[in-house]
Write an enzyme that holds these catalytic residues in place. Structure first.
Site, PDB file in Angstrom:
ATOM      1  N   ARG A   1       0.827  -1.213   0.000  1.00  0.00           N
ATOM      2  CA  ARG A   1       0.000   0.000   0.000  1.00  0.00           C
ATOM      3  C   ARG A   1       0.863   1.265   0.000  1.00  0.00           C
ATOM      4  NH1 ARG A   1      -4.830  -1.843   4.111  1.00  0.00           N
ATOM      5  NH2 ARG A   1      -6.315  -2.374   2.479  1.00  0.00           N
TER       6      ARG A   1
ATOM      7  N   LYS B   1     -16.713 -16.118   4.612  1.00  0.00           N
ATOM      8  CA  LYS B   1     -18.150 -16.136   4.899  1.00  0.00           C
ATOM      9  C   LYS B   1     -19.006 -15.697   3.723  1.00  0.00           C
ATOM     10  CE  LYS B   1     -18.897 -14.244   9.054  1.00  0.00           C
ATOM     11  NZ  LYS B   1     -18.375 -13.141   9.846  1.00  0.00           N
TER      12      LYS B   1
ATOM     13  N   GLY C   1      -8.841  -7.940   0.528  1.00  0.00           N
ATOM     14  CA  GLY C   1      -7.525  -7.851   1.148  1.00  0.00           C
ATOM     15  C   GLY C   1      -6.786  -9.179   1.157  1.00  0.00           C
TER      16      GLY C   1
ATOM     17  N   GLY D   1     -12.676  -3.706   1.990  1.00  0.00           N
ATOM     18  CA  GLY D   1     -14.060  -3.266   2.168  1.00  0.00           C
ATOM     19  C   GLY D   1     -14.534  -2.353   1.049  1.00  0.00           C
TER      20      GLY D   1
END
Ligand code: ADP
Ligand code: MG
Length: 401
Positions: free
Chosen positions: A39, A205, A358, A382
Site C-alpha cells: 500500500r 463467509k 484484502g 471493504g
C-alpha cells in the site's frame, strides 16, 4: 472527478501550496517494521507527482484500530520510515501529532517539494466519530493545515470519516492516481465487461459476499464458488458438509441465488472435490473427497484438484474476470494449492482481470505470483467489496462535487 492536474490549474500552480493528502498506509507491521509495503508503494505516484510540482505534501493516514487515543504500537512512524526510504532525495519528515504543534512546526520548515507524514489520524476520536459535528471540527482543523485536498486512500473511501469525507467539503479537491486507477478498473468490470464474464468468489463467509453475489449475478456469465462459502452452497443443494464452514442462516438466500441463476442462464460452478482434514493445522493429515461426500468429522479446507482443473477450464475463455476471496485456507501450505491454481488461471486470462479483497491480494503476494499478470489488484478490501455490491462510496461521492 477532478485530477491533480485540474487542481493545479484551479490554484494557478501547485508550487509552494500545501496539499493535504489522504492515503491508505494501513500496512501490516512485524517487530515494529513494515512487513508488506504494497500500500505504501501504491501511494507513491501521487506523492511523487505533488512533490515534483513543488507542493508541500501533508500525508494523512491511519494504522490499525487505536480507537481514538494514542497507542504507541499503532504509530505511523515505521510507515514514515519506509516511505522515506522509497522517496530518496526528497525531504520527508514525521510529525508526532496530527493537528497539533508538531504538525504545524513541521509544515513551517518544509521546503517546496517536501513531504510531511502526520501521526495516525485514528489517535483522535473525532476522525471516525458518528457525530457529524465532532467530525466536522476535526476536518476544519485538518483543512486549516492546507490549501487543497487530494483523496488517494482508496481503501477508506467507503468510510464517512473526517479525513476522507468532511475535509473534501472544505478544500478545493481532487482524486489521486491510485483512486483514479482503482475506480477505472472497477468501472470497467461493472459497467462494460467483455464476455465471457466470469466471477470467482471464495473467502470465509458467504454472508460477507451476499451483496456482491446479488449485484453481479445479473451481469455475469459464470460464477465459480470456492473457499469457505462453497459449503453453504453445497448445503443449499442438500449435501452434508461435515465440520466445514457453514452458515445455516444463509442457506435460504443461497438457494434463492441458485434458482435465480438457473432461471437466467447464469452458470454457477461449485466444487466437485475438496481437500479435507480433521483440523486447521499446518501439519494436518489431508485427503481429497467428493464434494458430495464430506465425512462428518472432517472440514473442507481447500478445493480439490479436479475442481481446480474445472475452474481453470471455466476461466480459459474468459475476457473479463473478477476474483474475490481465496479458494482455501491459503495461509497454510496443505490448503494453498487451490488458490494458487485459480490465481494462475486468472493471471493467464487474455482480458481484464481484477482482484478485490484484502486476503486475495495477500494470497497473490504470499504465493509469490507475478502481480503484473493481473490487470488490477485492488488495495482496498471493504471499499472494493462495496463497489462490487454496486454501492456509492461516500469518499467518492464527495469528490464529484
Ligand atoms: P478477502 O479478504 O479476499 O475478501 P475473505 O476475508 O472473505 O477474503 O476470506 C479470507 C479468509 O478465508 C482466509 O483467511 C482463508 O483462510 C479463509 N478461508 C478460505 N477457505 C476457507 C475454508 N474452506 N474454510 C475456512 N476458511 C477459509
Ligand atoms: Mg478479508
Amino acid at each position: 472527478m477532478r485530477t491533480i492536474d485540474d487542481l493545479g490549474d484551479e490554484l494557478g500552480g501547485l508550487r509552494g501550496r500545501r496539499v493535504l493528502l489522504r492515503s491508505d498506509l494501513n500496512v501490516p507491521l512485524e517487530d515494529g517494521r513494515v512487513a508488506d509495503d504494497g500500500r505504501i508503494r501504491a501511494s507513491l505516484p501521487t506523492i511523487e507527482r505533488l512533490s515534483d510540482a513543488g507542493a508541500i505534501t501533508v500525508v494523512t493516514a491511519h494504522l490499525g484500530r487505536p480507537k481514538g487515543k494514542p497507542v504507541p504500537q499503532y504509530s505511523l512512524r515505521p510507515v514514515y520510515q519506509r516511505l522515506a526510504e522509497l522517496l530518496p532525495g526528497r525531504d520527508v519528515r514525521f510529525a508526532d501529532d496530527t493537528v497539533g504543534d508538531s504538525a504545524r512546526a513541521t509544515l513551517r520548515v518544509l521546503p517546496e517539494g517536501g513531504v510531511a507524514v502526520l501521526e495516525n489520524l485514528r489517535f483522535d476520536p473525532r476522525e471516525a466519530s458518528k457525530d457529524d459535528a465532532e467530525r466536522e471540527v476535526f476536518a476544519a482543523e485538518l483543512a486549516a493545515l492546507a490549501d487543497a485536498f487530494v483523496s488517494d486512500g482508496f481503501g477508506v473511501l467507503h468510510r464517512k470519516q473526517a479525513s476522507v469525507y468532511d475535509v473534501a467539503e472544505r478544500l478545493p479537491h481532487a482524486a489521486g492516481y491510485l483512486v483514479l486507477r482503482e475506480v477505472e478498473a472497477f468501472r470497467k468490470v461493472l459497467q462494460d465487461p467483455q464476455r465471457p464474464y466470469v466471477v470467482v468468489l471464495g473467502g470465509s463467509k458467504v454472508s460477507d459476499k451476499l451483496g456482491v453475489i446479488d449485484n453481479l449475478l445479473g451481469k455475469v456469465d459464470r460464477l465459480l464458488v470456492g473457499g469457505g462459502m462453497c459449503f453453504t452452497f453445497l448445503a443449499a443443494q442438500g449435501h452434508e458438509v461435515g465440520g466445514s464452514l457453514l452458515e445455516e442462516d444463509q442457506v435460504d438466500a443461497v438457494r434463492g441465488f441458485l434458482d435465480q441463476a438457473a432461471d437466467s442462464g447464469v452458470e454457477i460452478v461449485l466444487p466437485v472435490d475438496v481437500v479435507v482434514a480433521a483440523e486447521v493445522d499446518e501439519a494436518a493429515t489431508t485427503s481429497v473427497v467428493p464434494a458430495t461426500a464430506i465425512p462428518a468429522d472432517e472440514k473442507g479446507l481447500d478445493i480439490g484438484p479436479q475442481t481446480a482443473q474445472l475452474f481453470r477450464k471455466k476461466l480459459a475463455d474468459a475476457r473479463t474476470v473478477v476474483w474475490n476471496g481465496p479458494m482455501g485456507v491459503f495461509e497454510l501450505t496443505p490448503f494453498a494449492e487451490g488458490t494458487r491454481q485459480v490465481a494462475q488461471a486468472v493471471a493467464e486470462v487474455d482480458g481484464t482481470t481484477v482482484v478485490g479483497g484484502g486476503d486475495s491480494a495477500a494470497a497473490i503476494r504470499q504465493l509469490g505470483l507475478d502481480e503484473s499478470a493481473f490487470t488490477h489488484i485492488s488495495t482496498g478490501g471493504g471499499a472494493s467489496l462495496e463497489l462490487l455490491e454496486g454501492k456509492t462510496l461516500p469518499g467518492l461521492a464527495v469528490l464529484e462535487n
